[in-house]
Structures are given as structure tokens and as C-alpha cells.
Design a protein around this motif. Structure first.
Motif, short mmCIF file in Angstrom:
data_model
loop_
_atom_site.label_atom_id
_atom_site.label_comp_id
_atom_site.label_asym_id
_atom_site.label_seq_id
_atom_site.Cartn_x
_atom_site.Cartn_y
_atom_site.Cartn_z
N VAL A 289 0.82 -1.31 -0.09
CA VAL A 289 -0.02 -0.10 -0.05
C VAL A 289 0.83 1.32 0.05
O VAL A 289 0.55 2.19 -0.75
N ARG A 290 1.84 1.22 0.76
CA ARG A 290 2.68 2.51 0.78
C ARG A 290 3.55 2.56 -0.38
O ARG A 290 3.73 3.87 -0.80
N SER A 291 3.70 1.71 -1.26
CA SER A 291 4.28 1.69 -2.50
C SER A 291 3.52 2.24 -3.47
O SER A 291 4.03 3.24 -4.26
N ARG A 292 2.26 1.99 -3.43
CA ARG A 292 1.18 2.75 -4.25
C ARG A 292 0.85 4.25 -3.91
O ARG A 292 0.68 5.20 -4.53
N VAL A 293 0.90 4.37 -2.36
CA VAL A 293 0.98 5.76 -1.96
C VAL A 293 1.94 6.64 -2.60
O VAL A 293 1.62 7.71 -3.04
N LEU A 294 3.13 6.15 -2.59
CA LEU A 294 4.17 6.98 -3.13
C LEU A 294 4.06 7.23 -4.68
O LEU A 294 4.27 8.39 -5.13
N ASP A 295 3.35 6.50 -5.25
CA ASP A 295 3.21 6.72 -6.73
C ASP A 295 1.83 7.70 -6.67
O ASP A 295 2.20 8.52 -7.70
N VAL A 296 1.04 7.68 -5.97
CA VAL A 296 -0.05 8.65 -6.08
C VAL A 296 0.62 9.76 -5.66
O VAL A 296 0.30 11.01 -6.40
N LEU A 297 1.37 10.22 -4.89
CA LEU A 297 2.16 11.45 -4.52
C LEU A 297 2.99 12.00 -5.46
O LEU A 297 2.83 13.11 -5.77
N SER A 298 3.57 10.82 -6.09
CA SER A 298 4.48 11.32 -7.16
C SER A 298 3.75 12.02 -8.28
O SER A 298 4.29 12.94 -8.81
N ASN A 299 2.52 11.35 -8.80
CA ASN A 299 1.85 12.04 -9.76
C ASN A 299 1.29 13.12 -9.52
O ASN A 299 0.67 13.92 -10.28
N ASN A 300 1.10 13.49 -8.27
CA ASN A 300 0.58 14.84 -7.84
C ASN A 300 1.50 15.75 -7.52
O ASN A 300 0.88 17.04 -6.92
N LEU A 301 2.66 15.73 -7.58
CA LEU A 301 3.69 16.83 -7.30
C LEU A 301 4.04 17.48 -8.73
O LEU A 301 4.21 16.96 -9.72
N SER A 302 3.76 18.90 -8.81
CA SER A 302 4.24 19.51 -10.14
C SER A 302 5.62 19.75 -10.00
O SER A 302 6.60 19.98 -9.17
N ASP A 303 6.06 20.08 -11.43
CA ASP A 303 7.52 20.36 -11.61
C ASP A 303 7.76 21.73 -11.17
O ASP A 303 7.16 22.70 -11.01
#
Length: 303
Positions: A289-303
Motif C-alpha cells: 500500500v505504501r508503495s502505491r501511496v508513493l506513486d500517487v504522491l509522485s503523480n500529484n507533484l508539479s515540476d
């Protein structure tokens, strides 16, 4: 039904009042007083308030001195000490001296905004070891086991405890233990009433007397749901409704300071640590679950 600080509730074995247990040497008397003060008799409160008003003077005083200053009988002073878990006033004096010695180092920061911030942070850091000093290992294990094994978990809190309950639900969910948070007090009661004995109701309440939180606990109890509470006092209306009550010591170091500043830092720290223990017990499930959470967080960070 409360199992607070090692005391077994009705139907769970011999009962021993939590304020009658001998406190460990690492539990500061000010913390012991803060967590039990609301359960003391008026004469006992006068004694502890007098002691905390001038700890240095209390260390040099006798039981009779304290009785005279508080306007109570000497027997009331001795009874108060025993309620706090000490054999008598000499043992309380030693504990007070030990605490005073630990906290004797004055701050060297200037009286500026930043200096005062640093003083506050360092003062808080010096007391952090005390926030878990009155927790009982068996009760924490019970709370963790209930969190891990429950079908549904609903976390609730009202007033200053509401943000803590919301944060707990988010952290638990991100750690692999899906947890629901309902903000509305009526909605909390509705959610608790629909839980089953296989579920869990978590209630965060510093005072242990918030009426909305009490109604949630009662709704859960009526449905046969295990109720775990995180609170600041050994005895309160909420701990009386709890299956497991986790009592957190104050960071302020005194009841008066806790009332004035209403710090929820200790509760936030303990809850965060509790989440980590639950996640660890979940093992691979939590890691995925925490691995998927990191993916979600990564996808919601702007440049």
C-alpha cells in the motif's frame, strides 16, 4: 469496561484502581497528577494544586506543613499521596526532587520571538519522554491487535481532537489499514451505530468528557463494537466506556499548563507512533500500500 493503565474493567478480572498502582520511577509526579487530577476529591485537589504551585517549597515541607497550608487534615495529605501511587509524603517529596533536578537547567535563549520559540521547543523536547510514561504495554498491544484485525475502523474526534482523528485516519489508510473519518458529530454516531463486533471504533478526546465523543462511544458500545480511546486522564466518562483506554501524559508537565495551552502534541506523537506499529504488524500488506501511496504522491507533484 475500561482497561486503563493496567486496571481491568468489570467482567475482566480483579479490579485495581489505576491511581492506586505504584508509579514507576520514570513517571514524573507532575504527570501522575495531571492524568488523575480530575478523579481526585476536592481536598486532594487542594493538596496537589498547592504542591505544584511551588514544587521547591513542597520538597522542603512536611506532610503537616502541606496540610496546614492547604487547610486540610494531615490524613488528607497522606491519602492524596496514596491516590497518586506513593506510600506517603516522603516518597512524593523524593519524586518531586528528582523531577525538579531534571528540569533545573534554564534556557539561555534571548527574549526574542525566535528565542521564545526555541525555548518552547526545547522545553517540549525535555518532557517528551513522559508522554508514554503512564501507558501500559498490555493495553497498547490490545489496541494494535484490534486495529490490525478489525473489519472496519472508524476514527472520531471533536473540538481540538478532530484534526488528530482526521490525521490518524489518513495515516492509517496510507499505511495499509483503511480507516474512516467522519467529521460531523451526528454522522459519527450514525457510523458507530452501524459497526459490528468485528469492527473498531477509535475515539480521540483529550478531556475524555466531550459530549459528542461520549455519544459516539455509547453508540459503539450499544452495537457491541470494541471502543479504543486516546485521552489525557486515567478516569473520565470516556474511559468508563472504553474497552481499551490509552492515557497520554501531558507535554506541559502540569495540569494547569495543559489547560492553558491545550497542547495536542503528545497525542499527535503517540498516534503517529501507533500507526507505525500497526503498519509494521501488517507487514507485506502495508509495504504494498505504501508503495502505491508513493506513486500517487509522485503523480500529484508539479515540476
Amino acid at each position: 469496561m475500561s482497561t486503563t493503565l493496567g486496571a481491568a474493567g468489570p467482567g475482566r478480572g480483579p479490579e485495581q484502581g489505576p491511581t492506586e498502582a505504584e508509579p514507576g520511577p520514570d513517571v514524573w509526579p507532575s504527570v501522575r497528577i495531571a492524568t488523575v487530577r480530575n478523579a481526585l476529591q476536592p481536598t486532594e485537589r487542594r493538596v496537589v494544586d498547592l504542591v505544584l504551585e511551588d514544587v521547591a517549597a513542597a520538597i522542603e515541607a512536611t506532610a503537616q506543613d502541606i496540610a496546614d497550608r492547604a487547610g486540610v487534615a494531615r490524613s488528607s495529605v497522606i491519602r492524596t499521596c496514596q491516590r497518586l501511587g506513593y506510600r506517603g509524603y516522603p516518597q512524593l517529596r523524593v519524586a518531586l526532587a528528582r523531577e525538579l533536578a531534571v528540569n533545573a537547567e534554564p534556557s539561555a535563549h534571548p527574549d526574542t520571538a525566535l528565542g521564545r520559540v526555541r525555548t518552547h521547543v526545547e522545553s517540549l523536547a525535555a518532557t517528551l519522554q513522559q508522554i508514554t510514561s503512564v501507558l501500559d504495554d498490555e493495553r497498547v498491544e490490545q489496541a494494535v491487535a484490534l486495529c490490525v484485525g478489525a473489519g472496519r475502523v472508524v476514527a472520531t474526534g471533536n473540538g481540538l481532537s478532530s484534526p488528530l482523528a482526521a490525521d490518524l485516519a489518513l495515516r492509517m489508510t496510507a499505511g495499509g489499514r483503511p480507516t474512516e473519518f467522519v467529521a460531523d458529530p451526528i454522522g459519527q454516531q450514525i457510523a458507530a451505530a452501524q459497526l459490528t463486533p468485528a469492527d473498531l471504533c477509535l475515539v480521540v478526546s483529550g478531556s475524555g468528557a466531550n459530549e459528542s465523543s461520549l455519544k459516539v462511544a455509547r453508540a459503539g458500545r450499544a452495537a457491541g463494537v470494541p471502543v479504543v480511546v486516546l485521552t489525557s486522564f486515567v478516569e473520565s466518562p470516556l474511559t468508563a466506556l472504553a474497552d481499551v483506554a490509552l492515557v497520554v501524559g501531558p507535554a506541559a508537565g502540569s495540569f494547569r499548563a495543559e489547560l492553558e495551552h491545550t497542547s495536542r502534541v503528545p497525542h499527535a506523537i503517540v498516534l503517529e507512533a501507533l500507526v507505525e506499529v500497526v503498519a509494521d504488524r501488517l507487514g507485506e500488506r502495508s509495504r504494498q500500500v505504501r508503495s502505491r501511496v508513493l506513486d500517487v504522491l509522485s503523480n500529484n507533484l508539479s515540476d
